[in-house]
Design a protein around this motif. Sequence first.
Motif, short mmCIF file in Angstrom:
data_model
loop_
_atom_site.label_atom_id
_atom_site.label_comp_id
_atom_site.label_asym_id
_atom_site.label_seq_id
_atom_site.Cartn_x
_atom_site.Cartn_y
_atom_site.Cartn_z
N ASN B 84 5.56 41.52 36.22
CA ASN B 84 4.96 40.81 35.08
C ASN B 84 5.86 40.85 33.86
N ARG B 219 1.14 40.56 24.19
CA ARG B 219 1.21 39.76 25.41
C ARG B 219 1.87 38.42 25.11
N ASN B 222 2.47 35.95 30.67
CA ASN B 222 1.97 36.95 31.62
C ASN B 222 2.68 38.28 31.47
N THR B 224 3.28 41.96 29.31
CA THR B 224 3.00 42.95 28.27
C THR B 224 4.35 43.37 27.70
N PRO C 110 -1.49 42.26 31.12
CA PRO C 110 -0.77 42.28 32.39
C PRO C 110 -0.30 43.70 32.72
N ARG C 112 1.79 46.83 33.58
CA ARG C 112 3.17 47.28 33.38
C ARG C 112 3.16 48.75 33.70
N LYS C 153 -6.65 34.58 33.03
CA LYS C 153 -6.19 34.82 34.40
C LYS C 153 -7.23 34.38 35.43
N ASN C 208 -3.62 43.73 39.25
CA ASN C 208 -2.40 43.39 38.52
C ASN C 208 -2.62 43.31 37.01
N VAL C 209 -3.64 44.05 36.54
CA VAL C 209 -3.93 44.10 35.11
C VAL C 209 -4.18 45.55 34.73
#
Lengths: 311, 311, 311, 311, 311, 311
Positions: B84, B219, B222, B224, C110, C112, C153, C208-209
């Motif tokens: 991401n 953000r 998509n 961070t 998102p 990370r 999303k 995925n978040v």
Amino acid sequence: MKTHRSLNLFSSFLGIYLMLAFGPTCSAQLFTFSKQDLIDYTAQNPFTRFADGRPKVPDDLIERAKGLSSEEVWSVLTDKKFNNQYADGFQVLHPGKTMVGRAFTVQFMPLRSDVSHVANAKAKEHGVAELDNQYAIDMLQPGDVLVVDMFGKKVDGTIVGDNLFYYVNQATHGGGLVVDGSVRDLDGIAEIDMPAYFRSVDPTPIGNVMLTGINIPIRIGNVTVMPGDLVVGDREGVYFVPPQFVQEVLDRADVVHIHDEWTKKKFAEGKYKSSEIYGSPKDPKLQQEYQEYLKQRLEELHKERAAKQSN
Amino acid sequence: MKTHRSLNLFSSFLGIYLMLAFGPTCSAQLFTFSKQDLIDYTAQNPFTRFADGRPKVPDDLIERAKGLSSEEVWSVLTDKKFNNQYADGFQVLHPGKTMVGRAFTVQFMPLRSDVSHVANAKAKEHGVAELDNQYAIDMLQPGDVLVVDMFGKKVDGTIVGDNLFYYVNQATHGGGLVVDGSVRDLDGIAEIDMPAYFRSVDPTPIGNVMLTGINIPIRIGNVTVMPGDLVVGDREGVYFVPPQFVQEVLDRADVVHIHDEWTKKKFAEGKYKSSEIYGSPKDPKLQQEYQEYLKQRLEELHKERAAKQSN
Amino acid sequence: MKTHRSLNLFSSFLGIYLMLAFGPTCSAQLFTFSKQDLIDYTAQNPFTRFADGRPKVPDDLIERAKGLSSEEVWSVLTDKKFNNQYADGFQVLHPGKTMVGRAFTVQFMPLRSDVSHVANAKAKEHGVAELDNQYAIDMLQPGDVLVVDMFGKKVDGTIVGDNLFYYVNQATHGGGLVVDGSVRDLDGIAEIDMPAYFRSVDPTPIGNVMLTGINIPIRIGNVTVMPGDLVVGDREGVYFVPPQFVQEVLDRADVVHIHDEWTKKKFAEGKYKSSEIYGSPKDPKLQQEYQEYLKQRLEELHKERAAKQSN
Amino acid sequence: MKTHRSLNLFSSFLGIYLMLAFGPTCSAQLFTFSKQDLIDYTAQNPFTRFADGRPKVPDDLIERAKGLSSEEVWSVLTDKKFNNQYADGFQVLHPGKTMVGRAFTVQFMPLRSDVSHVANAKAKEHGVAELDNQYAIDMLQPGDVLVVDMFGKKVDGTIVGDNLFYYVNQATHGGGLVVDGSVRDLDGIAEIDMPAYFRSVDPTPIGNVMLTGINIPIRIGNVTVMPGDLVVGDREGVYFVPPQFVQEVLDRADVVHIHDEWTKKKFAEGKYKSSEIYGSPKDPKLQQEYQEYLKQRLEELHKERAAKQSN
Amino acid sequence: MKTHRSLNLFSSFLGIYLMLAFGPTCSAQLFTFSKQDLIDYTAQNPFTRFADGRPKVPDDLIERAKGLSSEEVWSVLTDKKFNNQYADGFQVLHPGKTMVGRAFTVQFMPLRSDVSHVANAKAKEHGVAELDNQYAIDMLQPGDVLVVDMFGKKVDGTIVGDNLFYYVNQATHGGGLVVDGSVRDLDGIAEIDMPAYFRSVDPTPIGNVMLTGINIPIRIGNVTVMPGDLVVGDREGVYFVPPQFVQEVLDRADVVHIHDEWTKKKFAEGKYKSSEIYGSPKDPKLQQEYQEYLKQRLEELHKERAAKQSN
Amino acid sequence: MKTHRSLNLFSSFLGIYLMLAFGPTCSAQLFTFSKQDLIDYTAQNPFTRFADGRPKVPDDLIERAKGLSSEEVWSVLTDKKFNNQYADGFQVLHPGKTMVGRAFTVQFMPLRSDVSHVANAKAKEHGVAELDNQYAIDMLQPGDVLVVDMFGKKVDGTIVGDNLFYYVNQATHGGGLVVDGSVRDLDGIAEIDMPAYFRSVDPTPIGNVMLTGINIPIRIGNVTVMPGDLVVGDREGVYFVPPQFVQEVLDRADVVHIHDEWTKKKFAEGKYKSSEIYGSPKDPKLQQEYQEYLKQRLEELHKERAAKQSN
């Protein structure tokens, strides 16, 4: 581009008999907007007018307007509460080349044969043979920008190809084109040095539409465009400036240009934070320095212009 | 551009009192993210840090990164399962000019006056007078890229015009700008040689928003983005590289560059099918030739860099 | 829906240690917004508060608000110059069923992994085991509307399926859901009688978040949503009403309802043109008739409500 | 770009055993379209064919076609009632550089492992080891344009990066690329002087797809493309011209070019209105002048070409 | 709807001579996919087949599948790494009515008359007179879902109107329709109780297309659909389940249904937080209670089904 | 909805003095289209006219038209080469309820205060006080459908709320509304049983626009709508039928209805393939059966209608 087919392609356009040529009683055009209407609805125009009633922003102001940007126009029109004068989302043919000129407006609507049949008949009565996009283009004057409401149409919505674009360039002395629709022959058009703003490109010629008005009020995006508006286009989009605001826009732009000059000069010195200089110097001494700079540069500008005019 | 109006235009921004200036207990910012927070959440940073805690990717690595492309960054980050980190869909100001720098992040949210009123009052208590986009811009350092979350706003979402863009260029030494929002004065901006990525252009100045964070996690599309990330932009889009992966990205890119060099050289000979050479030579003899070429070129590269550093 | 996989699917979420449970000094959450912050930034709240500092619009006002429409809220907020409080473009689960409740806000960003790793470690230190969407959902109170910033999303952006939607319905006593993201199990959800507003539907579970904030200020479309805002949703979209305006919105809506009643009654008589009656009767006699009707109906309303409360 | 990973990335592609290499009975390809099929379905081709059955528009006609524009192709195909031969909406790599060549078609579909497994096994039986985009690219001939149906895919839909783009340029002698999908390494690609039309750009390599056909009929936008079609791309979009119309398109374009030449010459004189000259001169004397000009210029053109061929 | 014009409207469709009727050597269809091809590429099918080679998922499993939702299918296919089996973005005719059946695939491409002419001639040789959408529809079997690749076409892309929709309903015993294109006569269609998924609605009849394949692999959105796939549609979108996974999808769905039943029962008791129950009970005692409930309910289900079958 | 603000909100609308009230010479309306213009441009109208010149399709034909669908209208208009009479992409308020009525057209353009000022002054001279959307709505007749060109505007583009929608319903006897713009108060509107087609919904009242024409030709999507056109809306979209084609549309629809009846009856018997029956029976005996059925049913229809009229 294509040679032999245009006669029948365009034969479905409305015949239009214009009031300026044949007098005020003719009504062959679907939407009539007489010379008197145009004068009434642009009563605040401070300049002279064309024979058809369109306001005529003077040539020297048009020349000065070539240094304008969208932001400078925005500033004045917002103060005047004219918030619906800007359109964007166009493909810009020559980014970096400012477009300036007087709006020559044309409107098309979807073809409807019962309606176009009547209009054609009326036109014939007034001796107008072939009525189509070329009929409007033939009327263009030096300094005009051709502004066309083609209701966003892509296929069959191509106001010009490279031949007519070449002609518009000749007739307007490089004025420009704004179309809420498409153009064709982009390769050929790209070689011609006239500004143009369009929504899309398509290989089809114009068709399935009817010409419903010349130099009537039209809508481009969120703008009601009046014939004779000063059209100003840059990399971002197009402003349609009512004539009564042109002088003030230009005078205020002088100040903005000098302000920008001075601001960047100070930034270039590397001694100040951005908030100390922009939008207005915070330190009284800097403020004074700026005011003097502004005064001096304005004087220089005025002298320069006076010299140019006396030549 | 516009001179006299910015004071009251920006007066609705949140007052913000930054931890680096006034110590860790201040909470005038809507979202607080202290120096310790920043150190904790970027604990894998292998480099030194700025006074405010931001990771500081070294200058020589930034210089090397100017030869990177999105694809080379992709390759390492995908291996690390960092999926991401890439944003695209921007208008790219100078295609062909790679953007590289350290992320300086700023966040805006829609204006809500009861909230902004409180923040302004808190800021005043800490001696901060005028709080707005310029307040953030004043903090930029050489090598920074200004990364702004303006939540995609076009009208009134213009983070800078040409004057402030000029200042950002001066302050960051040509670092760059990424904004999920718009800019104004595009004609002026286009003449300044700093990379920029934006969603749209509009003549309005910034307004109807409040500044809610500086150097906090934000953000963009998509991604961070963390303050201090290495920002790499090319014709396609922008990568935000966590500092812990910078060295590996650059080292692997050396190999890729040499591989590409060799691959194209072989293709240019016209003797091989693409599948015989790419991605990896199939014939053992070619494979060996490639390995030797790679070794030799890597050595040359390292000597070159060592020479440059000793100068 | 799916049973055995949720543990590892959600294991990448940020651990979060909330101030209401462990006191004000904890900072495991990426964005901290303490009880005191919340009180400061919602200082105009005229009502009591929850233990965590959220404004608590009283139950009887929530009950009355079920008769509101977007237009009635619009009218007051526009007068107050609060122009950024409305969001639309959602799929509406039960058109015709008004949603009313107190905003309980949740923010995702998102994933990370270097950042989420740190947050998880901090959470563990405070005894929080599994941190994910359920961690937030477990905190819901009767009368809450769950408002989630999932940055639009769709795939992997499904805040709930039918099981958790059922739970949210139980926990909030039918409060509601607004998500700038997606839901799953729409067939199952459609059978549950709770209002919901979402951007899309997808069969994937959330992933995925990372959860980055609970009851912090968030952005939904063009709105900065504060915890405790009164959320009002109808067929069109969702209004987020700051607590300080709730009473006035409701009182003015009474007048509007009666005005509408009277207007339609007069229209039904078939004796008047629309401009004679709407927005305000032009004829003084009609004006008086309306004023008397208004006065009488307002008195009836107040009596009705007093009677209900004394029961 | 990326070196070591392509083997396993592409290992999921369908094995394909082509009829031209292994004879007409093989059916490892998901969609089979034999040499005989190709001959049958392009029976109107007036030219010779490649060994695989593809029509081979002659080199001298391809050379002449470099002066074509979309509009000139449009004119003939519309007359022939071939209204589905044009595709646009692409990003154009080198605006102003016309693309001309013979269509070499490739089709991909979303990966489905049970299907791709069978195809791979069949391919292995015929001695084909690695089957992927490079397998198709290896077959390209000078004068080909690679036309790829990647069903609009962006992420993982990148038919080539700069290395393979370089190879395609070498193999086709600058023919070109059309992909209803994406490319990667745009910075590298932009330096290579071959025309290309693509929907988007992405840093990911090709993946999650399977190659399902080479030189079969495919769909690009609203066009059914047949192998061997003459592909003509300009600033606007791409035309796929069936071989049976190529000669007529070119001959008529000669007339159009001369017509445009003459039209602009007359416009440049500044004596005529646009409607007097375009599309066809109205005045019989002008008409005659034009006809003579046309005749003379056509003769010159033919001599020029004859001279060129005899060299 | 329209009566007399369909003959000439459809006369441009490709003649197609199907292998099941005339044997495996015929190749009148633009894309041939023989019975043997179909068997090879669906080799993992555990069930019997139709005479034309299509896998035949048994009727009792189709019956059971009517209780499925997208999420339950997702769970199994994701485990199997089949990530490209789901399509959404359709208009759903009867939300709340699950569609289940065996895929009968049809492909159209843009009309190209040189190609369609050849196909028609080949068809005539095999005694096939009129070849069009009805030719395909005539082949439908009870339990089929008609799945049509019309490449997203709206105008002229209407696979059926209400008459043919009625026929499809009769022929498939209410199976269903999925079209990446449009339908017409929506008012009439809406009264017929068969599930349907389409992109748009248009009053035009089908035209300007050619039928290029029946029961060949086709693409719908991001899915490669094979003839005989189990099609499952709910409120959200459509899953295409390869036959080899049907049994497992259904068995796992039993568990999910019981799990949902139990989860909601526990939530309804109001004693537990969501994280204590969902996705899996955390407390060992609750875990055991759930396991017993699951076991008992599974047994009941199996008995029920056994009883039904023995009837 | 909102009561007290409409006066000043609408005060910026153009004053308009209509020709039917004050005679044919008045030109306060920006676009004038006199009674004579209307008669001339709809000269093919076979029916009587309203006092203002609008064609008046008779009530009994309007009644019969309630059984029409878009497809039946399409069939006749396509034969007449009227290809620009259909608009879709609307939100349909009551799917399943056919809208039928005579077009009453209204046009708005973006507000431009210098222009609106002039129009207001002219209106005042003719005794027209308050000129706005209500001024147009007051003129509606039973059987009218209000058709509004609001150029797609959402915010401030709400032609009516529930009160005025209620009035329109009363005034037109349930005629209907088509707006290329928005409505407000959707919850209230949804309870009123009048058909409506709109692009979007918004809580703002109408504003920032000026009324520029009543019963002039307007554009809705790709249609030039003439006052008095028969408007027919179904689940799919809206047809605008020129009066001269109304009788033929209805007569042909009778045949289509009977054809559909017979077709479905035959399909229901389950003995025929779709291609044997639809669009026309292939077997001469079936053909004869159909012709007899058609003849008999047409006779029944005519008798039925005659009986109804004599009542």
